[in-house]
Motif scaffolding. Structure first.
Motif, mmCIF file in Angstrom:
data_model
loop_
_atom_site.group_PDB
_atom_site.id
_atom_site.type_symbol
_atom_site.label_atom_id
_atom_site.label_comp_id
_atom_site.label_asym_id
_atom_site.label_seq_id
_atom_site.Cartn_x
_atom_site.Cartn_y
_atom_site.Cartn_z
ATOM 1 N N UNK A 1 18.010 3.851 12.899
ATOM 2 C CA UNK A 1 16.675 3.743 12.312
ATOM 3 C C UNK A 1 15.651 4.442 13.192
ATOM 4 N N UNK A 2 14.728 5.163 12.559
ATOM 5 C CA UNK A 2 13.658 5.862 13.265
ATOM 6 C C UNK A 2 12.338 5.551 12.581
ATOM 7 N N UNK A 3 11.356 5.092 13.341
ATOM 8 C CA UNK A 3 10.015 4.908 12.799
ATOM 9 C C UNK A 3 9.212 6.163 13.119
ATOM 10 N N UNK A 4 9.012 7.003 12.127
ATOM 11 C CA UNK A 4 8.367 8.294 12.357
ATOM 12 C C UNK A 4 6.922 8.139 12.820
ATOM 13 N N UNK A 5 6.273 7.049 12.433
ATOM 14 C CA UNK A 5 4.879 6.842 12.823
ATOM 15 C C UNK A 5 4.752 6.435 14.280
ATOM 16 N N UNK A 6 5.855 5.945 14.882
ATOM 17 C CA UNK A 6 5.783 5.456 16.258
ATOM 18 C C UNK A 6 6.087 6.538 17.281
ATOM 19 N N UNK A 7 6.514 7.717 16.839
ATOM 20 C CA UNK A 7 6.882 8.786 17.771
ATOM 21 C C UNK A 7 5.762 9.825 17.869
ATOM 22 N N UNK A 8 5.396 10.252 19.059
ATOM 23 C CA UNK A 8 4.397 11.313 19.209
ATOM 24 C C UNK A 8 4.862 12.594 18.519
ATOM 25 N N UNK A 9 3.925 13.302 17.932
ATOM 26 C CA UNK A 9 4.265 14.510 17.169
ATOM 27 C C UNK A 9 5.041 15.520 18.007
ATOM 28 N N UNK A 10 4.724 15.625 19.324
ATOM 29 C CA UNK A 10 5.388 16.626 20.162
ATOM 30 C C UNK A 10 6.811 16.223 20.534
#
Length: 559
Positions: free
Chosen positions: A285-294
């Motif tokens: 599972x990956x929370x895309x909102x929790x990861x910095x864009x870079x």
């Protein structure tokens, strides 16, 4: 207490009896009550006797009364726990009268909890159960107040910590003008053992049910997430989404889960994985909102050694870790556009390319995405690729918010209660009636996630062995408006507006404070039926303080 058995004021109980016309509920404290026709209860007794025989009917009705008595004993401790044993014990007989069971007159009472000694006699006039039995069967040879006896036995047993058996020495169903009951420890009765089966719960079905609940609690505490165990519900809205999930599970189709925050999208994704042919593979599972864009591209697709400063070693991304299983991309709408382009290539070609890499790597991954935003609107604003939306939106499943599946709230709450009692090693009796109604009428802006948090807090705050009450779940919830009972047993509306208006009228009248004190003293004594100890409790002062004030302001005689 044998020479002068008297009741304390029941004003504390009357204040807790609430009639909520708007909600259609009657409350005694935190417990929901009902007004029932005695004719209906009489018909029920008759049907039971005809269907299962007198002996089994007696056991069922005695058990019902016994359970009511156990609950009321806990209520008595809650209401008068700071008072003496005598006043606290009298809650039961007083409740029996308020609830319309019979007029109860204490005759004799000796109780020593530490020594386990009890002896009590009470007179019942106008017992509804004796009257109902006699109206149906005429004068009979054996006492018939089974439910009321069960109540007295359960109530007293809870106080004494041992089984106290009450028997009818006289019964109006047998032709007496009143009923008379006597209670003492069951082993103090010569025939006590012959009555034990009326009170002990030896049902095999109940035992199996208790064991099943323990097993479910254990299973939930061990594997709550991998099993998708929170997919609980029978409402039409839930069943529709659940059916779509099951149909997709056996395929390789890309699934897009939509719905508000907290509805359980990850749980649906885990259930989808668990029901698929990939169940033995990894679920990532990956929370895309929790990861910095870079960093998000490196997290998803991996990094080759030397790809950027600090990349001293090659590292696999989430796609590679999910190979042979399922990758869940939560909040996919928050992916930056460059990452969206690479995600589209993976969906088209089945290959990923690490940052700094020059060759593609094939991956066998089932993609499940989720979002709580309008992706079509994001496309119109230029924040999301239209071609990627088409790829993700092959098989959409909209998970309904909790407010649209109100019929599932109780089942979810009980499941969570089992889970958190096991997790926190806490034993609770369940939800209080008002707490359960509060759960059913809440708006649930945070959906299942909010329900989870509330139940866990409730389990932590509830007393060991007690109920999860509304104040444990919603500490700041205001008390509802209600009708109560005045000292004459009539419904009386009480509201903050009325109290404020009364205070305003008193101030405007210019009544001297001495006269106001005399009025309050008179009212307290009147409401307590002349019992000065009860009047003192109403005023929140000691009996000695009340006596001092009465010397200064003698009671006014009626003209």
């Amino acid at each position: 207490m044998n020479d002068a058995l008297t009741y304390p004021s029941d004003s504390d109980l009357r204040r807790l009896l609430h009639f909520e016309a708007d909600s259609g509920a009657i409350w005694l404290g935190e417990r929901r009550m009902l007004l029932l026709h005695t004719a209906a209860l009489s018909a029920l007794r008759q049907d039971l006797i005809r269907s299962v025989g007198k002996e089994h009917a007696r056991r069922l009705l005695t058990r019902m009364g016994y359970a009511c008595g156990l609950h009321d004993a806990g209520f008595a401790r809650q209401i008068r726990g700071s008072q003496g044993l005598e006043d606290m014990f009298m809650v039961g007989p007083q409740l029996h009268m308020l609830e319309g069971a019979a007029r109860v007159t204490p005759v004799n009472l000796k109780a020593d909890i530490e020594a386990g000694e009890f002896e009590g006699q009470f007179r019942w006039d106008d017992s509804w159960e004796a009257h109902a039995h006699r109206m149906t069967y005429g004068v009979v040879d054996e006492p018939a107040c089974w439910t009321l006896l069960g109540y007295a036995s359960g109530y007293t047993s809870a106080f004494m910590g041992r089984l106290i058996l009450f028997k009818e020495i006289r019964c109006a169903a047998c032709g007496d003008d009143h009923c008379l009951i006597e209670g003492k420890p069951i082993d103090a009765w010569p025939d006590g053992e012959a009555h034990r089966h009326y009170f002990e719960d030896d049902s095999l079905l109940d035992t199996i049910d208790a064991l099943s609940q323990q097993v479910e609690a254990l299973k939930t505490s061990l594997v709550p997430s991998e099993s998708g165990g929170m997919l609980i519900g029978q409402s039409a809205a839930f069943r529709g989404a659940h059916d779509l999930m099951q149909r997709a599970a056996g395929t390789q189709v890309t699934v897009l889960l939509t719905g508000e925050t907290g509805v359980g999208k990850e749980r649906f994704a885990r259930a989808l994985h668990a029901h698929s042919e990939r169940a033995s593979g990894p679920f990532v599972a990956v929370n895309c909102a929790a990861l910095p864009a870079e960093l998000i591209e490196a997290e998803l697709f991996g990094v080759e050694k030397g790809a950027f400063t600090g990349a001293h070693n090659a590292r696999a991304g989430r796609f590679e870790r999910a190979d042979g299983g399922t990758l869940f991309l939560d909040e996919v709408g928050d992916l930056p556009l460059p990452a969206q382009a690479k995600l589209l290539r993976v969906l088209q070609d089945g290959e990923i390319e690490r940052l700094g890499g020059e060759t593609g790597r094939r991956v066998n991954v089932r993609l499940v995405a989720a979002t709580n935003v309008d992706l079509q609107g994001a496309v119109e604003r230029g924040l999301f690729r239209r071609d990627l939306l088409y790829r993700l939106n092959v098989y959409p499943i909209c998970i309904p918010p909790l407010r649209e599946r109100a019929g599932d709230i109780e089942a979810l709450a009980r499941h969570l209660l089992s889970r958190f009692t096991a997790l926190h090693h806490k034993r609770v009796a369940g939800f209080g009636d008002r707490a359960l109604q509060a759960l059913l009428h809440h708006d649930w802006p945070g959906n299942v996630r909010e329900l989870e948090n509330l139940i866990e807090r409730g389990v932590i705050l509830a007393p060991q062995g007690g109920f999860v009450e509304v104040e444990h779940l919603f500490p700041n919830q205001p008390a509802p408006s209600h009708d109560g009972l005045d000292p004459r047993g009539r419904l009386a509306r009480r509201s903050t507006d009325e109290e404020q208006a009364l205070c305003a009228r008193i101030l405007e009248s210019g009544t001297p404070i001495g006269e106001l004190e005399t009025m309050v003293l008179n009212l307290a004594v009147e409401r307590s039926g002349g019992n000065l100890s009860g009047a003192a409790r109403l005023l929140g002062i000691t009996r000695a303080q009340l006596a001092y004030r009465l010397k200064r302001h003698p009671l006014q005689e009626d003209a």
